[in-house]
Design an enzyme around this catalytic site. Sequence first.
Site, short mmCIF file in Angstrom:
data_model
loop_
_atom_site.label_atom_id
_atom_site.label_comp_id
_atom_site.label_asym_id
_atom_site.label_seq_id
_atom_site.Cartn_x
_atom_site.Cartn_y
_atom_site.Cartn_z
CB THR A 1 -48.53 -21.37 -49.02
OG1 THR A 1 -48.83 -21.13 -50.40
CG2 THR A 1 -47.03 -21.44 -48.81
CG ASP B 1 -53.89 -12.57 -50.15
OD1 ASP B 1 -53.70 -12.88 -51.34
OD2 ASP B 1 -54.59 -11.60 -49.81
CG ASN C 1 -50.26 -25.00 -58.02
OD1 ASN C 1 -50.56 -25.42 -59.13
ND2 ASN C 1 -51.06 -25.15 -56.97
CB SER D 1 -47.65 -20.66 -67.77
OG SER D 1 -48.36 -20.04 -68.81
CE1 TYR E 1 -55.96 -19.44 -65.51
CE2 TYR E 1 -55.63 -20.28 -67.74
CZ TYR E 1 -55.42 -20.37 -66.37
OH TYR E 1 -54.65 -21.39 -65.88
CE LYS F 1 -52.08 -19.28 -65.09
NZ LYS F 1 -51.29 -19.51 -63.85
CB THR G 1 -57.44 -29.97 -61.34
OG1 THR G 1 -57.79 -28.78 -62.06
CG2 THR G 1 -56.19 -30.58 -61.95
#
Length: 274
Positions: free
Chosen positions: A32, A56, A83, A134, A148, A152, A183
């Site tokens: 997705t 979404d 994810n 996480s 952030y 988490k 990433t």
Amino acid sequence: MAKTIFITGASRGFGRIWAEAFLERGDQVVVTSRKGSGLSELVEKYGSAVLPLELDITNRAACFSALEKAKSHFGRVDVVINNAAMGVVGMVEELGEQESRDIIEANLFGTLWITQAALPILRAQGSGHILQLSSALGVYTFPSVGIYSASKFAVEGFSEALSLETKDMGIHVTIVEPNGFSTDFTASTIQSKPLPAYDQVRTALYSNPAMTESDTYGDPKATAAAILKLVDATNPPLRLFLGKKALPLAKAVYQQRLASWEEWNTVAIEAHGL
């Protein structure tokens, strides 16, 4: 035996790498992404083993619909990987209202909605594994990542409770905590408007050798083998760091926490009142 994997945020980064690793070994994967972009290449390469869905994750009803589509299409869902996420960089005072709400909606509530949608399916099967992405920043934090980390830390909290709630249902829960990796997560990261009052804090943070060493950020492709081992484990852990940087720092942080709790334990006991 081939597994059916459901992965959110699979168009790039960890999600894309892990999806391809599963597909390469013969698993079926539901992939997705918010706009559905970047998924067609997987279908072209792996054909009917892939079910692409535009999703979404902040839309609770859409999350339930996506999991039902996954089950209907492949007959079962064995592993759910939460994810998809977004990032915000900014000191606490610098954070704007909308960006703060958006990150909690995506990282906390999006993860919660997918989890809730998956649980009836996994419970009916009597088996399943939920992986909550996480971060090492869900265990400790540093300046500029407060909101952030808050998102988490919240995922860690409800997921730990969930593991206790489902331990007799055949459903495993693992909180995956990567340290920094190279990433393209910055593409979904918002930078708050900086205040000059925190320039010195920023300078100290980004000049810290721990932020600039050549091996600070791991190779995201190297995580694929770890994730395959994790979903194949008979007795998977509740928590798993990815990378070599997180555990030493977590140990140091917890040593400091324990020392502080012990130092103030007399006051804590007095506060009990009985």
